[in-house]
Structure formats: structure tokens, C-alpha cells
Design a protein around this motif. Structure first.
Motif, PDB file in Angstrom:
ATOM      1  N   GLN A  69      -2.129  -7.984  -3.851  1.00  0.00           N
ATOM      2  CA  GLN A  69      -0.882  -7.262  -3.627  1.00  0.00           C
ATOM      3  C   GLN A  69       0.281  -7.925  -4.354  1.00  0.00           C
ATOM      4  O   GLN A  69       1.112  -7.254  -4.975  1.00  0.00           O
ATOM      5  CB  GLN A  69      -0.591  -7.178  -2.129  1.00  0.00           C
ATOM      6  CG  GLN A  69      -1.543  -6.268  -1.371  1.00  0.00           C
ATOM      7  CD  GLN A  69      -1.313  -6.336   0.122  1.00  0.00           C
ATOM      8  OE1 GLN A  69      -1.101  -7.398   0.686  1.00  0.00           O
ATOM      9  NE2 GLN A  69      -1.364  -5.201   0.775  1.00  0.00           N
ATOM     10  N   GLU A  93       5.643   1.685  -5.094  1.00  0.00           N
ATOM     11  CA  GLU A  93       4.426   2.203  -5.717  1.00  0.00           C
ATOM     12  C   GLU A  93       3.356   1.114  -5.827  1.00  0.00           C
ATOM     13  O   GLU A  93       2.178   1.367  -5.544  1.00  0.00           O
ATOM     14  CB  GLU A  93       4.747   2.759  -7.103  1.00  0.00           C
ATOM     15  CG  GLU A  93       5.535   4.067  -7.078  1.00  0.00           C
ATOM     16  CD  GLU A  93       5.882   4.557  -8.471  1.00  0.00           C
ATOM     17  OE1 GLU A  93       5.790   3.749  -9.421  1.00  0.00           O
ATOM     18  OE2 GLU A  93       6.248   5.736  -8.609  1.00  0.00           O
ATOM     19  N   ASP A  97      -0.072   1.606  -3.796  1.00  0.00           N
ATOM     20  CA  ASP A  97      -1.230   1.804  -4.668  1.00  0.00           C
ATOM     21  C   ASP A  97      -2.254   0.683  -4.505  1.00  0.00           C
ATOM     22  O   ASP A  97      -3.469   0.919  -4.543  1.00  0.00           O
ATOM     23  CB  ASP A  97      -0.791   1.891  -6.131  1.00  0.00           C
ATOM     24  CG  ASP A  97      -0.145   3.218  -6.456  1.00  0.00           C
ATOM     25  OD1 ASP A  97      -0.267   4.165  -5.648  1.00  0.00           O
ATOM     26  OD2 ASP A  97       0.502   3.321  -7.518  1.00  0.00           O
ATOM     27  N   CYS A  98      -1.760  -0.551  -4.329  1.00  0.00           N
ATOM     28  CA  CYS A  98      -2.698  -1.665  -4.158  1.00  0.00           C
ATOM     29  C   CYS A  98      -3.491  -1.510  -2.866  1.00  0.00           C
ATOM     30  O   CYS A  98      -4.704  -1.699  -2.840  1.00  0.00           O
ATOM     31  CB  CYS A  98      -1.944  -2.987  -4.158  1.00  0.00           C
ATOM     32  SG  CYS A  98      -3.022  -4.428  -4.105  1.00  0.00           S
ATOM     33  N   LEU A 100      -4.098   1.302  -1.247  1.00  0.00           N
ATOM     34  CA  LEU A 100      -5.010   2.432  -1.412  1.00  0.00           C
ATOM     35  C   LEU A 100      -6.229   2.025  -2.240  1.00  0.00           C
ATOM     36  O   LEU A 100      -7.343   2.477  -1.974  1.00  0.00           O
ATOM     37  CB  LEU A 100      -4.281   3.608  -2.071  1.00  0.00           C
ATOM     38  CG  LEU A 100      -3.294   4.363  -1.183  1.00  0.00           C
ATOM     39  CD1 LEU A 100      -2.538   5.404  -2.005  1.00  0.00           C
ATOM     40  CD2 LEU A 100      -4.001   5.027  -0.013  1.00  0.00           C
ATOM     41  N   HIS A 101      -6.020   1.184  -3.240  1.00  0.00           N
ATOM     42  CA  HIS A 101      -7.132   0.721  -4.067  1.00  0.00           C
ATOM     43  C   HIS A 101      -8.079  -0.154  -3.250  1.00  0.00           C
ATOM     44  O   HIS A 101      -9.310  -0.035  -3.351  1.00  0.00           O
ATOM     45  CB  HIS A 101      -6.606  -0.058  -5.266  1.00  0.00           C
ATOM     46  CG  HIS A 101      -7.672  -0.711  -6.089  1.00  0.00           C
ATOM     47  ND1 HIS A 101      -8.549   0.005  -6.878  1.00  0.00           N
ATOM     48  CD2 HIS A 101      -8.031  -2.015  -6.232  1.00  0.00           C
ATOM     49  CE1 HIS A 101      -9.394  -0.825  -7.464  1.00  0.00           C
ATOM     50  NE2 HIS A 101      -9.098  -2.056  -7.089  1.00  0.00           N
ATOM     51  N   THR A 168      -3.842   5.196   3.764  1.00  0.00           N
ATOM     52  CA  THR A 168      -5.268   4.868   3.674  1.00  0.00           C
ATOM     53  C   THR A 168      -6.095   5.728   4.618  1.00  0.00           C
ATOM     54  O   THR A 168      -7.207   6.145   4.290  1.00  0.00           O
ATOM     55  CB  THR A 168      -5.497   3.380   4.009  1.00  0.00           C
ATOM     56  OG1 THR A 168      -4.739   2.580   3.095  1.00  0.00           O
ATOM     57  CG2 THR A 168      -6.966   3.009   3.899  1.00  0.00           C
ATOM     58  N   ARG A 174      -0.175   9.792  -0.724  1.00  0.00           N
ATOM     59  CA  ARG A 174       0.350   8.653  -1.470  1.00  0.00           C
ATOM     60  C   ARG A 174       1.832   8.856  -1.757  1.00  0.00           C
ATOM     61  O   ARG A 174       2.647   7.944  -1.605  1.00  0.00           O
ATOM     62  CB  ARG A 174      -0.466   8.501  -2.744  1.00  0.00           C
ATOM     63  CG  ARG A 174      -0.077   7.305  -3.624  1.00  0.00           C
ATOM     64  CD  ARG A 174       0.774   7.734  -4.798  1.00  0.00           C
ATOM     65  NE  ARG A 174       1.017   6.642  -5.723  1.00  0.00           N
ATOM     66  CZ  ARG A 174       1.963   6.670  -6.649  1.00  0.00           C
ATOM     67  NH1 ARG A 174       2.751   7.745  -6.779  1.00  0.00           N
ATOM     68  NH2 ARG A 174       2.149   5.637  -7.459  1.00  0.00           N
ATOM     69  N   VAL A 178       4.950   6.403  -0.512  1.00  0.00           N
ATOM     70  CA  VAL A 178       5.827   5.749  -1.487  1.00  0.00           C
ATOM     71  C   VAL A 178       7.273   6.169  -1.257  1.00  0.00           C
ATOM     72  O   VAL A 178       8.183   5.327  -1.245  1.00  0.00           O
ATOM     73  CB  VAL A 178       5.389   6.097  -2.928  1.00  0.00           C
ATOM     74  CG1 VAL A 178       6.456   5.662  -3.940  1.00  0.00           C
ATOM     75  CG2 VAL A 178       4.059   5.435  -3.252  1.00  0.00           C
TER      76      VAL A 178
END
Length: 204
Positions: A69, A93, A97-98, A100-101, A168, A174, A178
Motif C-alpha cells: 500500500q 485511487e 486500487d491497492c 482491491l488488488h 472489496t 471502485r 475513491v
């Protein structure tokens, strides 16, 4: 990989990858050192040599997630940013995004650690490290009262964690996560009357 002898660091990374895969597939409840050893194709003493306890293994997983992260946000901020709004968008973001990844492992590992006595300091240090990164980024554009900035950013990080978990779990998109994170951070640092500065050098 299990068929050849690995260097110590390679083995540690293999065991962490295996542990993360178990959490992803079955949740943190299924995670034991014996299970990790079995899935990685090594003996139990090898897993115990690297992590000693289940808590030690969870701690290393948490640190790996935290490093990912932090690196995501730091990498994103290396781009030239020209305004507070742009900085806040990049941070929001990168964080969402991290997470979610990484997927549900993020929530599973932090929840598991939260239930173990003595891990409060580890989790606090992780939130504080990210809060300091946020603070350095936004202070290029806005002057915050001494002592207040860190507290504000700790609140922002807590809100970001909650929003990322919702995304998640599919309860927020997403974009919604954000956007909400952006608004919370801007609201925290953009109180009327605060001076907005000319951007200083990009943090390294």
C-alpha cells in the motif's frame, strides 16, 4: 519450487505467497503453519523456523500488505502534481486500487490480527506510517496547525480502510469508494481560512 532447495529469503517469500493463497481461498481461520508447510511442500519445522508462530506469520502478511500500500501511494505521488485536489485523488485511487488488488486478504489479515492480544501496536504503527505519508503529500499545498495534521490523517486512513473494505465486498463500486475517500480527505484539510501554499518539491 518445492522440488529444489531454495535460499532462505526465497523460501520465506514462497511461504508467504502460500499463506496469502490460503487466506484468499479459505479465510484467515484456515491459516496455520502446518497448513502452509503442507501446501508449500516443506516440513513443518521449516515453516516454524521462518515465522515461529501463527501470529508471527500473520504479522509478516500484514507487513507485506502494508508495504504494498505504501509503495503504491509513493509511486503514484512521484508523478508531478499541481494541486491539493490532484494529490488527494492520487492518494485515494492508490489506496483503494491497492486494496482491491490484494482482495479480501486485506480485511481477513487485519481482522485476524485485531483479535490477537498484543498486536495493537503493529496495527497502530501501520496506520500511523500511512498517515505520515498522506500528511507529507498534502502539506505541500495546505498549512495545517501544528499537531493537528497527523490526527486528521489518521482519521482519513481509518475512513479509507472502511471504504476499501466495502469496495472489496462489492457493497461499493471502485469509483464510489475513491470519490468518498477524496471528499473525506479534502474536507479534513480544506477548512475555510487555511492557507493553501504553492506546491513544494515532490516528496521522495
Amino acid at each position: 519450487m518445492a522440488g529444489r532447495r531454495l535460499a532462505r529469503e526465497e523460501r520465506r517469500l514462497q511461504l508467504l505467497d502460500t499463506a496469502m493463497a490460503i487466506v484468499r481461498a479459505e479465510g484467515a481461520e484456515a491459516l496455520t503453519l502446518a497448513r502452509v508447510a503442507e501446501e508449500a511442500g516443506v516440513t513443518k519445522p521449516v515453516a516454524y523456523e521462518h515465522f515461529e508462530t501463527r501470529t508471527g506469520l500473520l504479522t509478516e502478511l500484514y507487513r507485506r500488505i502494508d508495504d504494498q500500500q505504501t509503495e503504491a501511494a509513493t509511486t503514484a505521488l512521484r508523478a508531478r502534481v499541481r494541486s491539493l485536489e490532484e494529490t488527494v485523488r492520487i492518494l485515494a485511487e492508490a489506496y483503494v486500487d491497492c486494496v482491491l488488488h490484494i482482495g479480501k486478504e486485506f480485511g481477513a489479515v487485519t481482522a485476524a490480527l485485531s483479535s490477537i492480544a498484543g498486536t495493537e501496536e503493529l496495527l497502530r504503527e501501520g496506520r500511523e506510517r500511512y498517515a505520515v505519508l498522506y500528511l507529507r503529500a498534502v502539506e505541500r499545498f495546505v498549512s495545517l496547525p501544528e499537531g493537528e495534521g497527523k490526527a486528521l490523517m489518521l482519521g482519513v486512513v481509518g475512513a479509507g480502510e472502511a471504504l476499501a473494505r466495502e469496495a472489496t465486498g462489492g457493497r461499493l463500486s471502485r469509483a464510489e469508494a475513491v470519490r468518498a475517500a477524496e471528499r473525506i480527505m479534502l474536507g479534513a484539510v480544506s477548512t475555510p481560512g487555511r492557507a493553501v501554499a504553492e506546491p513544494r518539491a515532490t516528496p521522495r
